[in-house]
Enzyme design. Structure first.
Site, PDB file in Angstrom:
ATOM      1  N   LYS A  78      20.722  -9.359  43.989  1.00  0.00           N
ATOM      2  CA  LYS A  78      20.763  -9.580  45.439  1.00  0.00           C
ATOM      3  C   LYS A  78      19.458  -9.086  46.052  1.00  0.00           C
ATOM      4  O   LYS A  78      18.952  -8.024  45.670  1.00  0.00           O
ATOM      5  CB  LYS A  78      21.959  -8.815  46.021  1.00  0.00           C
ATOM      6  CG  LYS A  78      22.198  -9.028  47.502  1.00  0.00           C
ATOM      7  CD  LYS A  78      23.429  -8.252  47.984  1.00  0.00           C
ATOM      8  CE  LYS A  78      23.762  -8.560  49.432  1.00  0.00           C
ATOM      9  NZ  LYS A  78      24.944  -7.820  49.929  1.00  0.00           N
ATOM     10  N   SER A 157      28.334 -10.840  52.427  1.00  0.00           N
ATOM     11  CA  SER A 157      26.938 -11.175  52.472  1.00  0.00           C
ATOM     12  C   SER A 157      26.319 -11.529  51.120  1.00  0.00           C
ATOM     13  O   SER A 157      25.277 -12.182  51.080  1.00  0.00           O
ATOM     14  CB  SER A 157      26.155  -9.993  53.059  1.00  0.00           C
ATOM     15  OG  SER A 157      26.233  -8.870  52.202  1.00  0.00           O
ATOM     16  N   SER A 181      31.489  -7.451  51.220  1.00  0.00           N
ATOM     17  CA  SER A 181      30.446  -8.398  50.809  1.00  0.00           C
ATOM     18  C   SER A 181      30.354  -8.691  49.319  1.00  0.00           C
ATOM     19  O   SER A 181      29.602  -9.573  48.926  1.00  0.00           O
ATOM     20  CB  SER A 181      29.089  -7.903  51.282  1.00  0.00           C
ATOM     21  OG  SER A 181      28.923  -8.255  52.625  1.00  0.00           O
TER      22      SER A 181
HETATM   23  N1  GLN Z   1      31.053  -9.232  56.650  1.00  0.00           N
HETATM   24  C1  GLN Z   1      30.888  -7.839  56.919  1.00  0.00           C
HETATM   25  C2  GLN Z   1      29.806  -7.629  57.935  1.00  0.00           C
HETATM   26  O1  GLN Z   1      29.247  -8.570  58.350  1.00  0.00           O
HETATM   27  C3  GLN Z   1      30.635  -7.083  55.662  1.00  0.00           C
HETATM   28  C4  GLN Z   1      29.239  -7.155  55.199  1.00  0.00           C
HETATM   29  C5  GLN Z   1      29.001  -6.368  53.977  1.00  0.00           C
HETATM   30  O2  GLN Z   1      29.926  -5.933  53.288  1.00  0.00           O
HETATM   31  N2  GLN Z   1      27.738  -6.138  53.707  1.00  0.00           N
HETATM   32  O3  GLN Z   1      29.514  -6.537  58.329  1.00  0.00           O
END
Ligand code: GLN
Length: 493
Positions: A78, A157, A181
């Site tokens: 990532k 994400s 995410s």
């Molecule tokens: N979807 C969540 C957010 O936008 C989680 C993101 C994540 O786990 N990095 O904050």
């Protein structure tokens, strides 16, 4: 080539050690797959030359009879992880061109175990999002398609990571999980994703979003591969003061222990309005699978569940606003010049951060500001404690908890991007584990009537990743999920 891509990580490792395949061959196959599926936009930087030279080193170590745990296995990273000498941008304009002079601890652990880096994977900007649609490189696409053949998000994400593993353009991938995410994209792409206990993997060298919630974890095609990768990723790290000294359990050894005698909680508060019927059905099916395998299913209550999302969307932006203060145009990446220093900060941050990141910074600075701190941030911290207490109470009687992974299957690209609140709801089942610091794993459980994957989530006690793998292996076995995405390297079904 496609038969090399058919090998999962455990099989590939055996074939490499027997020398029936070489690391260079395997890496070449994956680089080819990444090119063949470039339309999915899951790589933001394919580092082919680097990968082939790492693979050649792996072949050498195999020939010398000294292979590491992940020797020769091709891994995507990532873009939130800093990789030495390789551009690392968190998929943000503000970090465009940033080449770290150091390697994150997690990725160092992977390379020390012999893993081969394929390249950097797409994600939401600074890991903020649930569909990989906030990336400055444009959305990553889910290799799965419903009958209408519309492009779907891979989740976020860590969307590029999940998409690449599902599309077979990476054998394994790293992700990070602040509110879901890893687990939500794993569910959307029909792969296995683990968020370890907070402290299990070092955060050092990972671009910080919300430091008290962020955890790195593995994406793989199956549960055994996940346990293998996790065994190499985790470590105590002096450079991360929240990393744990509690020794990692024997994760591979947990895989065939079964669930006989385990008590699995089913939280009644996870039945929510607006949940797809198919999600509810799969959840019930998951309970039946575990019962048939000898577990005892127990109805439990986590009464503060409904406050988890609101608390998360105060705490995460608060921490983000503070973490992102460092991007000032002086130390990293993009700079937009202006007549005054303040003007330069403003112009840089306005041009460097996308809408979602700016929204989070504004919410975060607001809830931390004098006069609002007590009403929002402090209150959210108190709620966080109550959520943690709920889990502590339940774990006095159960060994693990079974929940759905997401309220629905993957949604079309573009559908939710303009509606932040609906987007936030994606995380409803995943966020509590981050607030409580608990480990969670998502395993593909089945397909919707439209042919899209749905996942089941297992939450565990702190530092009991082995317990999660035990339950996950049973679910995987019962589900027999052998479906392949439509847009897969080498052709899907
Ligand atoms: N979807 C969540 C957010 O936008 C989680 C993101 C994540 O786990 N990095 O904050």
């Amino acid at each position: 080539m496609s038969d090399l891509l058919d090998l999962n990580a455990v099989e590939a490792r055996k074939a490499l050690i027997k020398k029936s395949i070489s690391a260079v061959e395997l890496t070449t196959a994956y680089l080819g797959a990444a090119e063949a599926t470039a339309g999915l936009n899951n790589y933001v930087n394919l580092t082919a030359e680097h990968a082939l030279s790492m693979a050649a080193e792996s072949d050498k170590r195999i020939n010398e009879g000294a292979p590491g745990l992940l020797e020769g296995l091709p891994i995507g990273v990532k873009d939130l992880f800093c990789t030495k000498g390789v551009t690392s941008t968190a998929c943000s304009n503000i970090l465009r061109g940033f080449v770290p002079p150091y390697e994150s601890t997690v990725t160092s652990n992977l390379w020390n175990a012999g893993g081969v880096m394929l390249g950097k994977l797409n994600c939401d900007e600074f890991a903020m999002g649930s569909g990989n649609e906030t990336s400055v490189y444009g959305p990553a696409i889910n290799p799965w398609q419903g009958s209408d053949k519309v492009d779907l998000v891979p989740g976020g994400s860590s969307g590029g990571s999940a998409s690449a593993v599902a599309a077979r353009s990476a054998l394994m991938a790293t992700g990070t999980d602040t509110g879901g995410s890893i687990r939500q994209p794993a569910a959307f792409c029909g792969v296995v994703g683990l968020k370890p206990t907070y402290g299990r993997c070092s955060r050092w060298g990972i671009v910080a979003f919300a430091s008290s919630l962020d955890q790195a974890g593995p994406f793989t095609r199956n549960v055994a591969d996940n346990a293998l990768m996790m065994s190499a990723m985790a470590s105590y790290d002096l450079k991360d003061s929240t990393s744990t000294k509690i020794p990692l359990q024997d994760l591979m050894g947990a895989l065939d222990r079964g669930v006989k005698g385990l008590k699995i909680g089913v939280p009644r508060e996870y039945v929510m309005d607006g949940m797809d019927n198919e999600v509810v059905n799969l959840w019930e099916q998951g309970q039946a699978w575990l019962r048939e395998a000898g577990a005892e299913l127990v109805d439990v209550s986590l009464p503060h569940t409904k406050y988890a999302l609101p608390a998360y969307y105060i705490i995460a932006p608060a921490e983000a606003s503070s973490n992102l203060a460092r991007y000032d145009g002086v130390r990293y990446g993009t700079r937009v010049d202006a007549d005054t220093l303040d003007g330069m900060y403003e112009a840089t941050r306005a041009a460097g951060f996308g809408d979602e990141v700016q929204r989070r910074i504004m919410i975060g600075t607001y809830v931390l500001s004098a006069g609002y701190y007590d009403a929002y941030y402090l209150k959210a911290q108190k709620v966080r404690r109550l959520i943690k207490d709920d889990f502590d109470t339940v774990y006095q009687t159960v060994d693990a908890i079974l929940t759905p992974a997401t309220p629905s299957a993957a949604f079309p690209v573009g559908r939710k991007i303009d509606d932040p609140v609906t987007n936030f709801l994606n995380d409803v089942f995943t966020v509590p584990a981050n607030l409580a610091g608990l480990p969670g794993i998502v395993v593909p459980g089945g397909l919707t009537s439209n042919g899209l994957p749905l996942g089941l989530q297992v939450l565990g006690r702190p530092f009991d990743e082995a317990g999660l793998y035990r339950v996950a292996a049973v679910l995987e076995d019962a589900a027999g999920f052998t479906f392949k995405a439509a847009r897969i390297a080498g052709g899907g079904s």
